[in-house]
Design a protein around this motif. Structure first.
Motif, PDB file in Angstrom:
ATOM      1  N   GLY A 149      31.826   1.199  25.396  1.00 34.80           N
ATOM      2  CA  GLY A 149      31.236   2.743  25.012  1.00 34.80           C
ATOM      3  C   GLY A 149      30.255   3.859  24.364  1.00 34.80           C
ATOM      4  O   GLY A 149      30.607   4.373  24.196  1.00 34.80           O
ATOM      5  N   GLY A 150      29.202   2.709  24.741  1.00 34.32           N
ATOM      6  CA  GLY A 150      27.441   3.373  24.386  1.00 34.32           C
ATOM      7  C   GLY A 150      26.926   4.585  25.062  1.00 34.32           C
ATOM      8  O   GLY A 150      26.532   5.555  24.220  1.00 34.32           O
ATOM      9  N   PHE A 151      27.738   4.795  26.561  1.00 35.91           N
ATOM     10  CA  PHE A 151      27.382   6.303  27.126  1.00 35.91           C
ATOM     11  C   PHE A 151      28.439   7.096  25.842  1.00 35.91           C
ATOM     12  O   PHE A 151      27.335   8.770  26.229  1.00 35.91           O
ATOM     13  N   ARG A 152      29.808   6.691  25.791  1.00 38.02           N
ATOM     14  CA  ARG A 152      30.292   8.184  25.007  1.00 38.02           C
ATOM     15  C   ARG A 152      29.583   8.374  24.068  1.00 38.02           C
ATOM     16  O   ARG A 152      29.685   9.558  23.318  1.00 38.02           O
ATOM     17  N   CYS A 153      29.377   7.105  22.905  1.00 40.56           N
ATOM     18  CA  CYS A 153      28.651   7.455  22.207  1.00 40.56           C
ATOM     19  C   CYS A 153      27.685   8.136  21.864  1.00 40.56           C
ATOM     20  O   CYS A 153      27.708   9.526  20.838  1.00 40.56           O
TER      21      CYS A 153
ATOM     22  N   ASN B 272      32.857  16.096  36.069  1.00 41.62           N
ATOM     23  CA  ASN B 272      31.154  16.417  36.759  1.00 41.62           C
ATOM     24  C   ASN B 272      30.139  15.498  36.105  1.00 41.62           C
ATOM     25  O   ASN B 272      29.073  15.805  36.379  1.00 41.62           O
ATOM     26  N   LEU B 273      30.113  14.455  35.748  1.00 43.01           N
ATOM     27  CA  LEU B 273      29.568  14.034  35.490  1.00 43.01           C
ATOM     28  C   LEU B 273      29.975  12.679  35.603  1.00 43.01           C
ATOM     29  O   LEU B 273      30.533  11.776  34.125  1.00 43.01           O
ATOM     30  N   LEU B 274      29.048  11.260  35.798  1.00 42.97           N
ATOM     31  CA  LEU B 274      29.616   9.857  36.557  1.00 42.97           C
ATOM     32  C   LEU B 274      28.768   9.509  35.694  1.00 42.97           C
ATOM     33  O   LEU B 274      27.546   9.605  35.427  1.00 42.97           O
ATOM     34  N   VAL B 275      29.173   8.465  34.844  1.00 44.74           N
ATOM     35  CA  VAL B 275      27.823   8.353  34.196  1.00 44.74           C
ATOM     36  C   VAL B 275      28.742   5.849  33.974  1.00 44.74           C
ATOM     37  O   VAL B 275      29.413   5.706  34.706  1.00 44.74           O
ATOM     38  N   GLY B 276      27.330   5.336  34.114  1.00 51.56           N
ATOM     39  CA  GLY B 276      27.656   3.422  33.569  1.00 51.56           C
ATOM     40  C   GLY B 276      26.553   2.970  33.559  1.00 51.56           C
ATOM     41  O   GLY B 276      25.761   3.333  33.990  1.00 51.56           O
ATOM     42  N   GLY B 277      26.893   1.990  32.833  1.00 54.30           N
ATOM     43  CA  GLY B 277      26.013   0.726  33.023  1.00 54.30           C
ATOM     44  C   GLY B 277      26.739  -0.529  33.829  1.00 54.30           C
ATOM     45  O   GLY B 277      27.078  -0.982  33.444  1.00 54.30           O
ATOM     46  N   PHE B 278      24.946  -0.308  35.546  1.00 58.45           N
ATOM     47  CA  PHE B 278      26.436  -0.952  36.137  1.00 58.45           C
ATOM     48  C   PHE B 278      25.535  -2.607  36.574  1.00 58.45           C
ATOM     49  O   PHE B 278      24.382  -2.368  35.921  1.00 58.45           O
ATOM     50  N   PRO B 279      26.106  -3.773  36.891  1.00 59.22           N
ATOM     51  CA  PRO B 279      25.207  -5.017  36.388  1.00 59.22           C
ATOM     52  C   PRO B 279      23.802  -4.952  37.565  1.00 59.22           C
ATOM     53  O   PRO B 279      24.252  -4.193  39.245  1.00 59.22           O
TER      54      PRO B 279
ATOM     55  N   CYS C  76      33.524  10.939  33.656  1.00 55.94           N
ATOM     56  CA  CYS C  76      33.752   9.280  34.567  1.00 55.94           C
ATOM     57  C   CYS C  76      33.131   8.266  33.338  1.00 55.94           C
ATOM     58  O   CYS C  76      31.610   8.342  34.172  1.00 55.94           O
ATOM     59  N   GLU C  77      33.407   6.948  32.828  1.00 56.90           N
ATOM     60  CA  GLU C  77      32.698   6.278  32.693  1.00 56.90           C
ATOM     61  C   GLU C  77      32.868   5.083  32.738  1.00 56.90           C
ATOM     62  O   GLU C  77      33.830   4.661  32.482  1.00 56.90           O
ATOM     63  N   LEU C  78      32.226   4.903  34.070  1.00 55.66           N
ATOM     64  CA  LEU C  78      31.862   3.163  34.921  1.00 55.66           C
ATOM     65  C   LEU C  78      31.911   1.875  34.227  1.00 55.66           C
ATOM     66  O   LEU C  78      30.205   2.274  33.214  1.00 55.66           O
TER      67      LEU C  78
END
Length: 461
Positions: free
Chosen positions: A13-17, A88-95, A6-8
């Motif tokens: 889409g940096g994490f996805r790439c 199973n994996l949460l990713v994100g570049g949050f403010p 899950c990409e928040l």
């Protein structure tokens, strides 16, 4: 364990790439190793367009929730987290914001942020979906904010993770110090549930309850941070000269953390069961170095990127300082790159009427091609001291970075942000928005490196 993500705060889409090793246009069509079951990207400042979300959808398509509804472009605060598909994996570049909370609350349940509400959406996702692994990115000042209560914001985050049963590792990483093309320093946070096999393997030696064995526990935690942990395995480090592991206990209640907690967090550390272990480390890298010149265009560049001669210099090109304490330079002189990037002194008046001399130092007019690029900001391409100016390889003329160069500096495929899917139609993203997206992004190469470690971790779960 299934590689579901899950990409928040997904951006473009940096994490996805990075997770799927997407480096060229051909890679978009390959089957992704990590299945992004849901993502969310919402830009509240945009009233009529959502370019980041629409670029993401153009490249990867959309995802629906368990009710079959597309909520990927909703304000994350308004999303029912129970409707997000399992992952199973949460990713994100949050403010990075102020993570103050109501200090009167007895537990972390029902916390209300005065600001920093986006963190609470992450915490709510952790509470509802309980992902075994989390990988987040933020600006490195998170460790020191806010200025009046150093370390409080990060302490609030750590206490939330603790209350949800996670151990947390963190590392401040400068991409250029591991061979990549940008001097960009960011904090990465890796959290894992205490009941995972990974936690058991990494922390297997932490079995001490006797206070007399505290030194041994510190030694084991130092080993995790320096040798065996997630970041140590991915990005080798050495302990800084004379550095010692420091410890601090988080208050039991998150409200108390917000009210009274302060801590000097070093650039590396781990939190286990509410105890913080932190130490200063130095990168240990001896490989190749990608430079700005390596990602610059070698062929013909469109005229719109070149800077007119009259906007470059107002006087002799060798002049790098201006003194305006006696008299200001003419407006047309001050609207040149030479003036903007040069050192200057000028009189200013404070709010109380007090006159003082403002001064700032000079920075390089032309960016050096034999070094990694400076940190790219969302103002890239604007008339700003931080904007990159380069010498064109084909013509030798001075110009701004192209959109594709900005993408490569962040490790994205060339033209990743060129198109968006808006209401079913393919449209080009405006140049200023493409630069903004890259100033807001992470260095994809670092995530690609972390993916190798994550792949091994998931294989053993």
């Amino acid at each position: 364990m299934k590689k579901t993500v899950c990409e928040l705060f997904a951006g473009v889409g940096g994490f996805r790439c990075g997770l799927n090793n997407i480096k060229t246009a051909e890679d978009y069509d390959k089957k992704e190793k990590w299945d992004t079951v849901w993502f969310n990207q919402w830009e509240p400042a945009e009233k009529t367009t959502q370019y980041a979300h629409d670029c993401y959808v153009y490249r990867f398509g959309t995802r629906v929730d368990i009710d079959g509804e597309d909520t990927t472009n909703y304000n994350i605060e308004d999303v029912n987290k129970a409707k997000i598909p399992d992952f199973n994996l949460l990713v994100g570049g949050f403010p990075c914001q102020d993570y103050s909370v109501a200090s009167s609350l007895a537990t972390s349940k029902g916390l209300e942020g005065k600001k920093g509400v986006l963190w609470w959406s992450i915490r709510e996702t952790l509470e509802v979906k309980k992902p075994p692994f989390v990988l987040l990115e933020n600006v490195d000042r998170l460790l020191k904010s806010p200025a009046k209560q150093r370390g409080k914001d990060f302490g609030v985050m750590l206490s939330c993770f603790r209350d949800e049963g996670y151990t947390v590792e963190w590392r401040v990483i400068n991409a250029a110090e591991y061979g990549y093309q940008q001097r960009r320093r960011r904090i990465f946070i890796f959290a894992y549930k205490n009941d995972t096999k990974y936690a058991e393997r990494i922390l297997k030696r932490i079995r001490y309850t006797n206070e007399l064995e505290e030194n041994k526990k510190i030694e084991c935690m130092e080993n995790v941070v320096l040798k065996e942990g997630f970041f140590a395995e991915t990005f080798a480090v050495n302990k800084a000269d004379k550095a010692k592991m420091k410890t601090k206990v988080l208050p039991a209640e998150v409200g108390e953390v917000s009210e009274t907690f302060q801590c000097i967090f070093e650039n590396s550390g781990i939190m286990k069961d509410g105890i913080i272990y932190t130490i200063k480390t130095l990168p240990n890298y001896n490989g190749e170095q990608i430079t700005l010149g390596d990602v610059m265009e070698s062929g013909e560049v469109e005229e719109e990127y070149f800077i007119p001669e009259e906007k470059l210099y107002y006087t002799n090109p060798s002049v790098t300082h201006s003194d305006e304490t006696e008299q200001r330079l003419p407006k047309e002189d001050r609207q040149t790159w030479q003036y903007l990037k040069g050192a200057k002194k000028l009189l200013r008046t404070s709010a109380t009427g007090h006159e003082y001399v403002f001064s700032e130092g000079a920075i390089s007019m032309i960016d050096q091609e034999d070094k990694p690029a400076r940190t790219m900001l969302t103002s890239e391409g604007g008339f700003s001291r931080t904007t990159h100016i380069v010498k064109d390889k084909m013509t030798g003329r001075v110009r701004l970075l192209t959109a594709t160069e900005a993408e490569r500096i962040q490790g994205f495929p060339t033209n990743h942000t060129k198109y968006c899917l808006v209401k079913g139609k393919t449209v080009e993203m405006p140049l200023r928005k493409r630069r903004f997206m890259m100033g807001n992004a992470l260095v994809v190469n670092l995530v690609a490196d972390m993916e190798k470690t994550l792949d091994n971790i998931f294989a053993e779960e």
